[in-house]
Design a protein around this motif. Structure first.
Motif, PDB file in Angstrom:
ATOM      1  N   GLU A 105       1.713  -1.890   0.463  1.00  0.00           N
ATOM      2  CA  GLU A 105       1.386  -2.678  -0.730  1.00  0.00           C
ATOM      3  C   GLU A 105       2.054  -4.048  -0.716  1.00  0.00           C
ATOM      4  O   GLU A 105       1.487  -5.027  -1.202  1.00  0.00           O
ATOM      5  CB  GLU A 105       1.792  -1.906  -2.000  1.00  0.00           C
ATOM      6  CG  GLU A 105       0.928  -0.706  -2.315  1.00  0.00           C
ATOM      7  CD  GLU A 105       1.233   0.510  -1.455  1.00  0.00           C
ATOM      8  OE1 GLU A 105       0.451   1.488  -1.493  1.00  0.00           O
ATOM      9  OE2 GLU A 105       2.259   0.491  -0.733  1.00  0.00           O
ATOM     10  N   HIS A 106       3.274  -4.105  -0.162  1.00  0.00           N
ATOM     11  CA  HIS A 106       3.960  -5.403  -0.106  1.00  0.00           C
ATOM     12  C   HIS A 106       3.201  -6.379   0.775  1.00  0.00           C
ATOM     13  O   HIS A 106       2.967  -7.533   0.388  1.00  0.00           O
ATOM     14  CB  HIS A 106       5.388  -5.245   0.425  1.00  0.00           C
ATOM     15  CG  HIS A 106       6.020  -6.560   0.795  1.00  0.00           C
ATOM     16  ND1 HIS A 106       6.497  -7.446  -0.136  1.00  0.00           N
ATOM     17  CD2 HIS A 106       6.215  -7.150   2.019  1.00  0.00           C
ATOM     18  CE1 HIS A 106       6.975  -8.524   0.466  1.00  0.00           C
ATOM     19  NE2 HIS A 106       6.817  -8.369   1.772  1.00  0.00           N
ATOM     20  N   TYR A 107       2.795  -5.936   1.947  1.00  0.00           N
ATOM     21  CA  TYR A 107       2.123  -6.834   2.885  1.00  0.00           C
ATOM     22  C   TYR A 107       0.717  -7.185   2.412  1.00  0.00           C
ATOM     23  O   TYR A 107       0.217  -8.279   2.720  1.00  0.00           O
ATOM     24  CB  TYR A 107       2.126  -6.207   4.283  1.00  0.00           C
ATOM     25  CG  TYR A 107       3.546  -6.031   4.791  1.00  0.00           C
ATOM     26  CD1 TYR A 107       4.275  -7.125   5.251  1.00  0.00           C
ATOM     27  CD2 TYR A 107       4.174  -4.793   4.744  1.00  0.00           C
ATOM     28  CE1 TYR A 107       5.591  -6.985   5.674  1.00  0.00           C
ATOM     29  CE2 TYR A 107       5.493  -4.645   5.164  1.00  0.00           C
ATOM     30  CZ  TYR A 107       6.193  -5.742   5.626  1.00  0.00           C
ATOM     31  OH  TYR A 107       7.497  -5.597   6.026  1.00  0.00           O
ATOM     32  N   ASP A 108       0.091  -6.296   1.641  1.00  0.00           N
ATOM     33  CA  ASP A 108      -1.178  -6.639   1.004  1.00  0.00           C
ATOM     34  C   ASP A 108      -0.966  -7.720  -0.053  1.00  0.00           C
ATOM     35  O   ASP A 108      -1.788  -8.643  -0.190  1.00  0.00           O
ATOM     36  CB  ASP A 108      -1.805  -5.398   0.365  1.00  0.00           C
ATOM     37  CG  ASP A 108      -2.233  -4.360   1.390  1.00  0.00           C
ATOM     38  OD1 ASP A 108      -2.372  -4.713   2.576  1.00  0.00           O
ATOM     39  OD2 ASP A 108      -2.419  -3.192   0.996  1.00  0.00           O
ATOM     40  N   ALA A 109       0.155  -7.612  -0.780  1.00  0.00           N
ATOM     41  CA  ALA A 109       0.480  -8.635  -1.785  1.00  0.00           C
ATOM     42  C   ALA A 109       0.786  -9.968  -1.114  1.00  0.00           C
ATOM     43  O   ALA A 109       0.437 -11.036  -1.628  1.00  0.00           O
ATOM     44  CB  ALA A 109       1.663  -8.173  -2.638  1.00  0.00           C
ATOM     45  N   VAL A 110       1.438  -9.918   0.045  1.00  0.00           N
ATOM     46  CA  VAL A 110       1.700 -11.137   0.817  1.00  0.00           C
ATOM     47  C   VAL A 110       0.389 -11.808   1.205  1.00  0.00           C
ATOM     48  O   VAL A 110       0.252 -13.036   1.144  1.00  0.00           O
ATOM     49  CB  VAL A 110       2.540 -10.816   2.069  1.00  0.00           C
ATOM     50  CG1 VAL A 110       2.562 -12.016   3.018  1.00  0.00           C
ATOM     51  CG2 VAL A 110       3.962 -10.435   1.677  1.00  0.00           C
TER      52      VAL A 110
ATOM     53  N   GLU B 186      -2.007 -19.900  12.764  1.00  0.00           N
ATOM     54  CA  GLU B 186      -1.447 -18.654  13.283  1.00  0.00           C
ATOM     55  C   GLU B 186      -2.345 -17.457  13.003  1.00  0.00           C
ATOM     56  O   GLU B 186      -2.477 -16.564  13.845  1.00  0.00           O
ATOM     57  CB  GLU B 186      -0.060 -18.404  12.676  1.00  0.00           C
ATOM     58  CG  GLU B 186       1.020 -19.333  13.188  1.00  0.00           C
ATOM     59  CD  GLU B 186       2.354 -19.033  12.531  1.00  0.00           C
ATOM     60  OE1 GLU B 186       2.743 -17.861  12.542  1.00  0.00           O
ATOM     61  OE2 GLU B 186       2.976 -19.971  12.001  1.00  0.00           O
ATOM     62  N   VAL B 187      -2.957 -17.431  11.834  1.00  0.00           N
ATOM     63  CA  VAL B 187      -3.746 -16.266  11.457  1.00  0.00           C
ATOM     64  C   VAL B 187      -5.018 -16.152  12.293  1.00  0.00           C
ATOM     65  O   VAL B 187      -5.616 -15.080  12.398  1.00  0.00           O
ATOM     66  CB  VAL B 187      -4.073 -16.302   9.946  1.00  0.00           C
ATOM     67  CG1 VAL B 187      -5.228 -17.256   9.667  1.00  0.00           C
ATOM     68  CG2 VAL B 187      -4.387 -14.907   9.420  1.00  0.00           C
ATOM     69  N   LEU B 188      -5.432 -17.238  12.931  1.00  0.00           N
ATOM     70  CA  LEU B 188      -6.615 -17.196  13.792  1.00  0.00           C
ATOM     71  C   LEU B 188      -6.292 -16.603  15.162  1.00  0.00           C
ATOM     72  O   LEU B 188      -7.196 -16.329  15.952  1.00  0.00           O
ATOM     73  CB  LEU B 188      -7.195 -18.614  13.941  1.00  0.00           C
ATOM     74  CG  LEU B 188      -7.658 -19.257  12.636  1.00  0.00           C
ATOM     75  CD1 LEU B 188      -8.186 -20.659  12.888  1.00  0.00           C
ATOM     76  CD2 LEU B 188      -8.712 -18.412  11.934  1.00  0.00           C
ATOM     77  N   GLY B 189      -5.006 -16.444  15.435  1.00  0.00           N
ATOM     78  CA  GLY B 189      -4.557 -15.796  16.666  1.00  0.00           C
ATOM     79  C   GLY B 189      -3.188 -15.196  16.430  1.00  0.00           C
ATOM     80  O   GLY B 189      -2.166 -15.810  16.712  1.00  0.00           O
TER      81      GLY B 189
ATOM     82  N   PHE C 177      -0.920  -8.150   9.360  1.00  0.00           N
ATOM     83  CA  PHE C 177      -1.933  -9.181   9.584  1.00  0.00           C
ATOM     84  C   PHE C 177      -2.610  -9.520   8.258  1.00  0.00           C
ATOM     85  O   PHE C 177      -3.169  -8.632   7.590  1.00  0.00           O
ATOM     86  CB  PHE C 177      -2.978  -8.700  10.585  1.00  0.00           C
ATOM     87  CG  PHE C 177      -4.043  -9.726  10.882  1.00  0.00           C
ATOM     88  CD1 PHE C 177      -3.759 -10.833  11.654  1.00  0.00           C
ATOM     89  CD2 PHE C 177      -5.323  -9.590  10.355  1.00  0.00           C
ATOM     90  CE1 PHE C 177      -4.734 -11.782  11.921  1.00  0.00           C
ATOM     91  CE2 PHE C 177      -6.300 -10.538  10.609  1.00  0.00           C
ATOM     92  CZ  PHE C 177      -6.006 -11.639  11.404  1.00  0.00           C
ATOM     93  N   PRO C 178      -2.605 -10.792   7.837  1.00  0.00           N
ATOM     94  CA  PRO C 178      -3.213 -11.172   6.549  1.00  0.00           C
ATOM     95  C   PRO C 178      -4.740 -11.240   6.657  1.00  0.00           C
ATOM     96  O   PRO C 178      -5.323 -12.292   6.852  1.00  0.00           O
ATOM     97  CB  PRO C 178      -2.584 -12.542   6.255  1.00  0.00           C
ATOM     98  CG  PRO C 178      -2.145 -13.070   7.578  1.00  0.00           C
ATOM     99  CD  PRO C 178      -1.898 -11.905   8.478  1.00  0.00           C
ATOM    100  N   LYS C 179      -5.381 -10.105   6.478  1.00  0.00           N
ATOM    101  CA  LYS C 179      -6.822  -9.993   6.707  1.00  0.00           C
ATOM    102  C   LYS C 179      -7.643 -10.815   5.707  1.00  0.00           C
ATOM    103  O   LYS C 179      -8.652 -11.425   6.066  1.00  0.00           O
ATOM    104  CB  LYS C 179      -7.236  -8.524   6.639  1.00  0.00           C
ATOM    105  CG  LYS C 179      -6.644  -7.676   7.769  1.00  0.00           C
ATOM    106  CD  LYS C 179      -7.056  -6.224   7.649  1.00  0.00           C
ATOM    107  CE  LYS C 179      -6.435  -5.391   8.764  1.00  0.00           C
ATOM    108  NZ  LYS C 179      -6.795  -3.957   8.664  1.00  0.00           N
TER     109      LYS C 179
END
Length: 270
Positions: free
Chosen positions: A173-178, A203-206, A259-261
């Motif tokens: 849940e924390h990383y989803d909130a991030v 960064e999120v693109l790779g 990973f911030p999907k």
């Protein structure tokens, strides 16, 4: 090792700060420094070397001996210490520093800002790292954006890298909130006209975390194939069947998906 390997050379595990999310800090009065072995590793390392800690500038003698090997690529420092000698070193070797919501007391923050200002006056740059801790994610976003805006006047801060916190007590849940927080951050970055570069969109693109190419050299001369974080290697079960494996190589210390999907989807759909 190979030319792409990254060595974190811990000159000391002692520090003049006590950041609540840090897993490296050692509160001993002074750790044993095996100068001969430590400097020999630095001289013969074929990859990239970052002077790390603890705070690497605490013991100036060993710091300068490490710098004088001529093989240091970057320095990670909290910038509590800054003088003419360090300015001379920082002209030759790039530095990174960090800010976090509860990293500094008010007095320490004022010292940090004063030193950032001097770095700007000296035409030097600081690569700034911010760990996305739970307290930061819960902090009012408008106040955080205003803080970022106040830093724009310092030419030394040209880039900010946002990092996921390593904390096994945190749930998915924390990383989803991030992820949600990052989506809002990227949207507001332009609205607030933040002139500092946010490296996260690239960064999120790779999302590649090259953990197997990271090594840590401890003050006593021990050399381990891992990053400095004092935590066991984890397995994130959701990685096994994930359809984003072609763009994501996760950190080996995270048991949750970091990973911030949603951010990835937001950026790739634009």
């Amino acid at each position: 090792m190979n030319e792409n390997s990254h060595l974190y050379a811990l000159l000391t595990q002692n520090c003049n700060l006590q950041c609540p999310h840090c897993m490296i800090y050692n509160n001993t009065k002074e750790d044993f420094f095996n100068e001969e072995i430590f400097l020999d590793v630095l001289r013969n390392w074929k990859g990239v070397i970052t002077l790390f800690g603890g705070e690497p500038t605490l013991y100036r003698d060993r710091f300068m001996k490490a710098v004088n090997t001529g093989n240091i690529d970057s320095i990670s420092t909290n910038l509590m210490n800054l003088d003419d000698d360090l300015i001379s070193v920082f002209r030759e070797i790039p530095i990174a520093s960090s800010w976090n919501l509860h990293r500094f007391t008010e007095t320490q923050y004022n010292t940090w800002i004063k030193n950032i200002e001097r770095m700007s006056q000296e035409n030097l740059t600081v690569y700034l790292l911010i760990t996305m801790t739970k307290d930061l994610i819960e902090y009012p976003m408008e106040k955080f954006m205003s803080l970022l805006k106040s830093w724009c006047k310092f030419s030394a801060i040209q880039q900010i890298k946002f990092e996921q916190v390593v904390d096994l007590s945190l749930k998915q849940e924390h990383y989803d909130a991030v992820d949600e927080w990052l989506c809002k951050l990227v949207y507001l970055w332009e609205k607030y006209e933040i002139s500092i570069e946010n490296t996260m969109p690239d960064e999120v693109l790779g999302w590649y975390k090259y953990c197997t190419d990271e090594y840590t050299l401890y003050p006593d001369g021990r050399l381990l194939r891992r990053c400095p974080e004092n935590i066991a290697i984890q397995i994130c079960d959701t990685c096994i069947d994930c359809d984003l494996q072609d763009i994501c190589t996760p950190c080996r210390l995270q048991k949750c998906c970091t990973f911030p999907k949603k951010l990835y989807q937001m950026l790739t759909s634009e």
